[in-house]
Write a protein that holds these residues in place. Structure first.
Motif, mmCIF file in Angstrom:
data_model
loop_
_atom_site.group_PDB
_atom_site.id
_atom_site.type_symbol
_atom_site.label_atom_id
_atom_site.label_comp_id
_atom_site.label_asym_id
_atom_site.label_seq_id
_atom_site.Cartn_x
_atom_site.Cartn_y
_atom_site.Cartn_z
ATOM 1 N N VAL A 165 0.837 -1.198 0.000
ATOM 2 C CA VAL A 165 0.000 0.000 0.000
ATOM 3 C C VAL A 165 0.871 1.246 0.000
ATOM 4 O O VAL A 165 0.654 2.180 -0.759
ATOM 5 N N PHE A 166 1.882 1.278 0.872
ATOM 6 C CA PHE A 166 2.851 2.357 0.879
ATOM 7 C C PHE A 166 4.030 1.881 0.040
ATOM 8 O O PHE A 166 4.999 1.324 0.542
ATOM 9 N N CYS A 167 3.937 2.099 -1.265
ATOM 10 C CA CYS A 167 4.830 1.441 -2.209
ATOM 11 C C CYS A 167 6.146 2.172 -2.447
ATOM 12 O O CYS A 167 7.015 1.646 -3.121
ATOM 13 N N ILE A 168 6.325 3.355 -1.881
ATOM 14 C CA ILE A 168 7.567 4.100 -2.073
ATOM 15 C C ILE A 168 8.254 4.276 -0.720
ATOM 16 O O ILE A 168 7.642 4.735 0.236
ATOM 17 N N VAL A 169 9.514 3.896 -0.663
ATOM 18 C CA VAL A 169 10.308 4.035 0.555
ATOM 19 C C VAL A 169 11.477 4.954 0.227
ATOM 20 O O VAL A 169 12.158 4.773 -0.780
ATOM 21 N N ALA A 170 11.692 5.961 1.084
ATOM 22 C CA ALA A 170 12.786 6.908 0.876
ATOM 23 C C ALA A 170 13.429 7.230 2.216
ATOM 24 O O ALA A 170 12.814 7.092 3.266
ATOM 25 N N ARG A 171 14.663 7.671 2.170
ATOM 26 C CA ARG A 171 15.397 8.051 3.383
ATOM 27 C C ARG A 171 15.690 9.550 3.299
ATOM 28 O O ARG A 171 16.146 10.044 2.277
ATOM 29 N N THR A 172 15.399 10.255 4.393
ATOM 30 C CA THR A 172 15.722 11.677 4.474
ATOM 31 C C THR A 172 16.668 11.901 5.650
ATOM 32 O O THR A 172 16.651 11.139 6.617
ATOM 33 N N LYS A 173 17.460 12.931 5.576
ATOM 34 C CA LYS A 173 18.385 13.247 6.667
ATOM 35 C C LYS A 173 17.633 13.678 7.909
ATOM 36 O O LYS A 173 18.009 13.345 9.022
ATOM 37 N N GLU A 174 16.560 14.452 7.722
ATOM 38 C CA GLU A 174 15.829 15.021 8.846
ATOM 39 C C GLU A 174 14.895 14.026 9.525
ATOM 40 O O GLU A 174 14.714 14.066 10.734
ATOM 41 N N HIS A 175 14.268 13.127 8.753
ATOM 42 C CA HIS A 175 13.187 12.294 9.275
ATOM 43 C C HIS A 175 13.458 10.795 9.224
ATOM 44 O O HIS A 175 12.624 10.020 9.658
ATOM 45 N N GLY A 176 14.574 10.383 8.673
ATOM 46 C CA GLY A 176 14.877 8.962 8.573
ATOM 47 C C GLY A 176 14.145 8.313 7.410
ATOM 48 O O GLY A 176 13.927 8.925 6.378
ATOM 49 N N ILE A 177 13.726 7.076 7.598
ATOM 50 C CA ILE A 177 13.038 6.339 6.542
ATOM 51 C C ILE A 177 11.553 6.671 6.570
ATOM 52 O O ILE A 177 10.920 6.614 7.617
ATOM 53 N N ILE A 178 11.015 7.030 5.397
ATOM 54 C CA ILE A 178 9.589 7.319 5.294
ATOM 55 C C ILE A 178 8.980 6.459 4.192
ATOM 56 O O ILE A 178 9.658 6.079 3.244
ATOM 57 N N GLU A 179 7.703 6.137 4.338
ATOM 58 C CA GLU A 179 6.965 5.352 3.359
ATOM 59 C C GLU A 179 5.822 6.194 2.831
ATOM 60 O O GLU A 179 5.115 6.845 3.600
ATOM 61 N N LEU A 180 5.637 6.188 1.508
ATOM 62 C CA LEU A 180 4.640 7.029 0.864
ATOM 63 C C LEU A 180 3.784 6.226 -0.095
ATOM 64 O O LEU A 180 4.215 5.199 -0.616
ATOM 65 N N LYS A 181 2.598 6.735 -0.368
ATOM 66 C CA LYS A 181 1.758 6.183 -1.415
ATOM 67 C C LYS A 181 2.156 6.834 -2.729
ATOM 68 O O LYS A 181 2.604 7.986 -2.766
ATOM 69 N N ASN A 182 1.969 6.113 -3.817
ATOM 70 C CA ASN A 182 2.393 6.626 -5.113
ATOM 71 C C ASN A 182 1.556 7.797 -5.600
ATOM 72 O O ASN A 182 2.001 8.577 -6.429
ATOM 73 N N GLU A 183 0.355 7.989 -5.076
ATOM 74 C CA GLU A 183 -0.500 9.095 -5.539
ATOM 75 C C GLU A 183 -0.058 10.455 -5.012
ATOM 76 O O GLU A 183 -0.590 11.477 -5.429
ATOM 77 N N SER A 184 0.919 10.494 -4.110
ATOM 78 C CA SER A 184 1.360 11.766 -3.531
ATOM 79 C C SER A 184 2.707 12.238 -4.083
ATOM 80 O O SER A 184 3.274 13.201 -3.563
ATOM 81 N N VAL A 185 3.228 11.603 -5.134
ATOM 82 C CA VAL A 185 4.514 12.009 -5.704
ATOM 83 C C VAL A 185 4.432 12.087 -7.219
ATOM 84 O O VAL A 185 3.546 11.516 -7.851
ATOM 85 N N LYS A 186 5.392 12.829 -7.796
ATOM 86 C CA LYS A 186 5.551 12.822 -9.241
ATOM 87 C C LYS A 186 7.032 12.662 -9.552
ATOM 88 O O LYS A 186 7.893 13.088 -8.778
ATOM 89 N N LEU A 187 7.320 12.041 -10.679
ATOM 90 C CA LEU A 187 8.690 11.755 -11.100
ATOM 91 C C LEU A 187 9.391 13.036 -11.504
ATOM 92 O O LEU A 187 8.834 13.858 -12.222
ATOM 93 N N LEU A 188 10.626 13.222 -11.052
ATOM 94 C CA LEU A 188 11.447 14.347 -11.459
ATOM 95 C C LEU A 188 12.308 13.884 -12.617
ATOM 96 O O LEU A 188 13.092 12.938 -12.480
ATOM 97 N N LYS A 189 12.155 14.535 -13.741
ATOM 98 C CA LYS A 189 12.906 14.118 -14.937
ATOM 99 C C LYS A 189 14.172 14.905 -15.086
ATOM 100 O O LYS A 189 14.336 15.964 -14.655
#
Length: 73
Positions: free
Chosen positions: A49-73
């Motif tokens: 369900v939370f298909c995107i996993v990313a790591r940030t310096k400020e917040h650590g590992i976060i999980e997101l749904k794909n409907e809340s992001v767009k690809l940066l080209k």
């Protein structure tokens, strides 16, 4: 088998892509809000369900749904 996940605009996401948030998101269990336009580098895509996993310096590992992001080209 590779997982096929699409962003909010219909572009296919892959491991290692860079994405941008399309809306403000409150991090569950914290008082932090990730603002629209926040850049997430080197994402990991998985079949969940939370298909995107990313790591940030400020917040650590976060999980997101794909409907809340767009690809940066």
């Amino acid at each position: 088998m590779e997982v096929v996940i699409y962003d909010s605009l219909g572009h296919q996401l892959h491991n290692g892509d860079t994405v941008i948030l399309t809306k403000d998101l409150k991090l569950k269990g914290t008082k932090f809000i990730l603002k629209r336009g926040f850049k997430l580098k080197k994402i990991t895509v998985r079949d969940d369900v939370f298909c995107i996993v990313a790591r940030t310096k400020e917040h650590g590992i976060i999980e997101l749904k794909n409907e809340s992001v767009k690809l940066l080209k």
